[in-house]
Structures are given as structure tokens and as C-alpha cells.
Design an enzyme around this catalytic site. Sequence first.
Site, PDB file in Angstrom:
ATOM      1  N   ARG A 227      -6.309   7.791 -14.321  1.00  0.00           N
ATOM      2  CA  ARG A 227      -5.474   6.720 -13.800  1.00  0.00           C
ATOM      3  C   ARG A 227      -5.413   5.611 -14.841  1.00  0.00           C
ATOM      4  O   ARG A 227      -6.393   5.336 -15.532  1.00  0.00           O
ATOM      5  CB  ARG A 227      -6.036   6.156 -12.490  1.00  0.00           C
ATOM      6  N   GLU A 256       2.708   1.441 -13.546  1.00  0.00           N
ATOM      7  CA  GLU A 256       3.678   2.489 -13.846  1.00  0.00           C
ATOM      8  C   GLU A 256       4.981   2.220 -13.109  1.00  0.00           C
ATOM      9  O   GLU A 256       4.957   1.781 -11.964  1.00  0.00           O
ATOM     10  CB  GLU A 256       3.123   3.861 -13.432  1.00  0.00           C
ATOM     11  N   HIS A 274       3.284  10.251 -17.092  1.00  0.00           N
ATOM     12  CA  HIS A 274       2.498  10.687 -15.930  1.00  0.00           C
ATOM     13  C   HIS A 274       3.024  12.038 -15.443  1.00  0.00           C
ATOM     14  O   HIS A 274       3.334  12.229 -14.272  1.00  0.00           O
ATOM     15  CB  HIS A 274       2.552   9.651 -14.814  1.00  0.00           C
TER      16      HIS A 274
END
Length: 311
Positions: A227, A256, A274
Amino acid sequence: MTRPLLLLGQPHLAPLLPLLEADHDVIALWDAPAPDRLSAVDALVWAGEFPLGRDLIDAMPRLRLIACFTVGYDGVDLGLARQRGIAVAHAGNVNAEDVADHAIGLMLAHRRRIVDGDRQVRGGGWTAATKMITRSIGGARLGIVGMGAIGQAAAERAAAMKMRVGWWGPRPKPDLPWPRADTLETLARDSDILLVAARADADNRGMIDARIMDALGPDGLLVNVGRGQLVDEAALVVALRKGRLGGAALDVFDPEPTDPSRWADMPHLVLTPHSGGATHEAVGRMAQALMANLAAHFAGEPLPSLVTGHG
């Protein structure tokens, strides 16, 4: 017979609508449903990396299940859910193998300068005088932060590639074949590549800070597939610019989507959006896990992928 009412949390989950609507009534949060509709919601389908605010929980007094479509559930306040009698489910470890593949790919891309090579060929910069020399992956010391499903899958792949694997996590796992470092800083100091694969929680935000980056050093590579909040990004920017860290390969960011200007002229960097666990196969398994959790909940049966951690 009244069908259960679901609230779908994020627009990127909209492709789930036809699947969910077969057995449930569904409303979407982005359509700003009226308070009376929210008050009738039985279960929430959520992307677990997004913060789930108390105000939304308060608006749904009937809510008894938060079903995270994702493997991660760090955006959910587990303590609050427990207080309210709300079960939390997630997708289990269905994308661990794909994320591990991606982590190895990031290591190879950076260490073998695959992205730079692509740009060199496309840009006409490949000449005899500019022959690219890179570093082997075999023999590299890989330190893995967090030895859950992703960490173990990455370790197995790394070992097959003749890398030397060590790890650190808050709890010993004596059954694992790879040595556990005494501290995170020790692991970083003894690694050429530091792979962050830990689960994020309230206690480990920014755990990869300037001290850890300095321990990894000017020849070290930081890879993050866990993360974004596990890494102090401001410290990372400084370490890369000043050459105190050799490089970084990142699939996750905080927040993000990340601001591209932060990385525009950053040296020694490979970035992906991601996408580590975003394969067609893994997404299909995530959808299956979601439907299994919803079906079990409304049938009064044990959830296949119940989150049992403490908030």
C-alpha cells in the site's frame, strides 16, 4: 419476497452491477441516493482501499455486512464495524500470485533497465557506443517486508531465480524456510532489494521512512506492491533526488491516483498504476468471492472470507 438492498460504493465497481442485480436490488453511491434509500441498505459493496467514513455508516442503520470486492480492507474501520455488529468480508488472497509476479517484474524492469532500453530503441539512441550494461538478478539479496500470501509467493519466485531471500514482519513465522531479520532496519541494511508486501493498518503508516531508505542505501532498490501509505513518499522523493537511495519501483501510491508531477523528472524510477493484482483471472476470482460472501451472509451461513482482524 423482498430482495436485499445493496449499496455499491465506487464508480469503478459499476461492471459488477449486472452480476449483483441478479439476486439483489442495488443502488449506487455516486448517484447520491436519498436518505430513506440509504437507511434501507442491508449490505455495502466497497473497494477496501478507499476510506469508509463514519457518516456513511451512520446513514445505514440496517447495514450488517461490508463486502469488500478487494483483497485489501484498510479503508474500513474494523473497530467501528465490530461495535455496530457489522461483519466485514474481503476477497481473501485471490490475487496474491499475480501481485507476486508483478513484484518480480518490477525488480527485473528496474534492475535490467527494461523501460530505459525500450525508450532507447524507440528513440533511436541505440548505438554501439551506448551499449547498456545492467545488473543480474541472480545472487541479489531480497528483503521482504510482510510475509503473508504475497510475500511468500514472491519469496518462492525469487528463490527459483537464485536470489537470497530474507524477511521481516511483526510476528515470527518459524515454519518458513527463509530467515527473519531482527528488525526492519537490519533487513534493509542486509538487502539489495527491499520488497514491501505488508498489509496496511493504522500502526504501520510510513514504516518505510528515511531511516529505512538510508539503511537500504545508494545502491538499493525499493519495491512497493503493498500500500502506498506504507512508504513515506516525501522522504522517498528526497532520498532519490539526493542519491541516498539507488532506485524505486512502485505499483502503489499515497494518495491514488498519484500526482504525475511528483515523479515527472525523478531519476531511477519505474511506476505502474496499482495494477499488480489487476488481471482478468484475479478479478474474476474476486467477483466469485464477493458473490460467495453475499450469498452466505443472506443465507445466515459463515462468511467464506470473513475479516477477523481487530481494528
